[in-house]
Design a protein around this motif. Structure first.
Motif, PDB file in Angstrom:
ATOM      1  N   GLU A   9       0.861  -1.294  -0.074  1.00  0.00           N
ATOM      2  CA  GLU A   9      -0.153  -0.088   0.177  1.00  0.00           C
ATOM      3  C   GLU A   9       0.857   1.102  -0.017  1.00  0.00           C
ATOM      4  N   VAL A  33      -2.210  -1.527  -3.845  1.00  0.00           N
ATOM      5  CA  VAL A  33      -3.201  -1.855  -3.409  1.00  0.00           C
ATOM      6  C   VAL A  33      -3.444  -0.867  -2.366  1.00  0.00           C
ATOM      7  N   ASP A  35      -6.147   1.629  -1.326  1.00  0.00           N
ATOM      8  CA  ASP A  35      -7.517   1.934  -1.768  1.00  0.00           C
ATOM      9  C   ASP A  35      -8.219   2.608  -2.732  1.00  0.00           C
ATOM     10  N   SER A  38      -8.424   0.798  -8.092  1.00  0.00           N
ATOM     11  CA  SER A  38      -9.520  -0.231  -8.322  1.00  0.00           C
ATOM     12  C   SER A  38      -8.554  -1.243  -8.230  1.00  0.00           C
ATOM     13  N   VAL A  39      -9.825  -2.709  -7.396  1.00  0.00           N
ATOM     14  CA  VAL A  39      -9.324  -3.164  -8.170  1.00  0.00           C
ATOM     15  C   VAL A  39      -8.557  -3.764  -9.571  1.00  0.00           C
ATOM     16  N   TRP A  42      -5.131  -2.582 -10.205  1.00  0.00           N
ATOM     17  CA  TRP A  42      -4.234  -3.834  -8.742  1.00  0.00           C
ATOM     18  C   TRP A  42      -4.026  -4.831  -9.860  1.00  0.00           C
ATOM     19  N   SER A 159     -14.044  -6.271  -6.299  1.00  0.00           N
ATOM     20  CA  SER A 159     -14.053  -6.276  -4.885  1.00  0.00           C
ATOM     21  C   SER A 159     -12.479  -6.692  -4.823  1.00  0.00           C
ATOM     22  N   THR A 160     -11.662  -5.666  -3.674  1.00  0.00           N
ATOM     23  CA  THR A 160     -10.190  -6.527  -2.661  1.00  0.00           C
ATOM     24  C   THR A 160     -10.257  -8.380  -3.227  1.00  0.00           C
ATOM     25  N   ASP A 161     -11.792  -9.506  -3.378  1.00  0.00           N
ATOM     26  CA  ASP A 161     -10.806 -10.965  -2.523  1.00  0.00           C
ATOM     27  C   ASP A 161     -10.230 -10.870  -4.309  1.00  0.00           C
ATOM     28  N   PHE A 163      -8.340 -10.356  -6.370  1.00  0.00           N
ATOM     29  CA  PHE A 163      -6.923  -9.582  -6.552  1.00  0.00           C
ATOM     30  C   PHE A 163      -6.256 -10.752  -6.068  1.00  0.00           C
TER      31      PHE A 163
END
Length: 229
Positions: A9, A33, A35, A38-39, A42, A159-161, A163
């Motif tokens: 981050e 990463v 926030d 955007s994912v 990433w 959503s972050t999951d 990635f």
């Protein structure tokens, strides 16, 4: 494939990531990463840096700090095709051809976990559209949601999951709140309605009835189809 991935981050919208060559402890990909990024960005950054490792092994020189624009473009193209193989992209794009252009782009982008910009780039480069897809997307988005997308905006973001998640994970395991309204659009019906209209088998009013919309909305949908095969 032996490439280490290091999520880090960094509170900067100017830094998305970097890669480290084998001679310096790599091969390693670093992805910002934060926030506010955007994912989808990433994921694209990871693929972009992988492109550098594969395509430009001779460029890892600690004495060189300036980016090579040609190499950056090559890494972008690699990432686009790595995340969206052309044959698969063409099939998915064809399957959504009855949807309004905005919904079509959003559905495909969520399927491949890429940015809407990646989808628009591929359409403009490989699909021979008759109009300006970038302008069309902004116009349709503005008309529906009442605002123009800014540079860092990502509609219906992942959503972050997503990635570093495997594509083989079973979709029934996903919680309903992680899904978007676009995921539920019945593209097969829309595709068949479009084909029937183009073949003059049904009328516009009949198409509207089948799609569950009024005549004005149906006319707008057909206008959205006009520039995109």
């Amino acid at each position: 494939a032996g490439v280490k991935v290091y999520p880090k981050e960094v509170m900067s919208e100017a830094f998305f990531g970097m890669s480290v060559g084998p001679e310096c402890g790599g091969p390693l990909v670093v992805v910002n990463v934060w926030d506010r990024i955007s994912v989808e960005r990433w994921i694209f950054t990871a693929a972009h840096e992988l492109g550098h490792l594969l395509l430009h092994p001779d460029s890892y020189d600690v004495d060189k700090t300036d980016e090579n624009e040609v190499e950056e473009q090559e890494a972008n193209i690699f990432a686009s095709y790595f995340l969206m193989p052309q044959a698969v992209f063409e099939n998915e794009w064809k399957d959504t051809r009855g949807l309004p252009f905005l919904d079509r782009v959003l559905k495909v982008k969520r399927m491949f976990r890429v940015s809407y910009k990646t989808v628009l780039y591929r359409i403009s480069e490989t699909m021979n559209p008759r109009g300006n897809v970038w302008l069309q997307f902004q116009v349709e988005h503005n008309k529906r949601y009442g605002r123009t997308l800014k540079k860092a905006d990502e509609p219906q973001p992942a959503s972050t999951d997503k990635f570093m998640a495997s594509y083989s994970e079973a979709s029934p395991a996903y919680e309903p709140e992680k899904l978007s309204e676009t995921d539920f659009i019945p593209d097969r019906l829309a595709r068949l309605v479009r084909q029937a209209l183009e073949d003059e088998i049904i009328s516009l009013s009949r198409a509207a009835d089948m799609m569950g919309v009024d005549i004005k909305s149906m006319r707008n949908i057909t206008l959205s189809w006009a520039d995109n095969p």
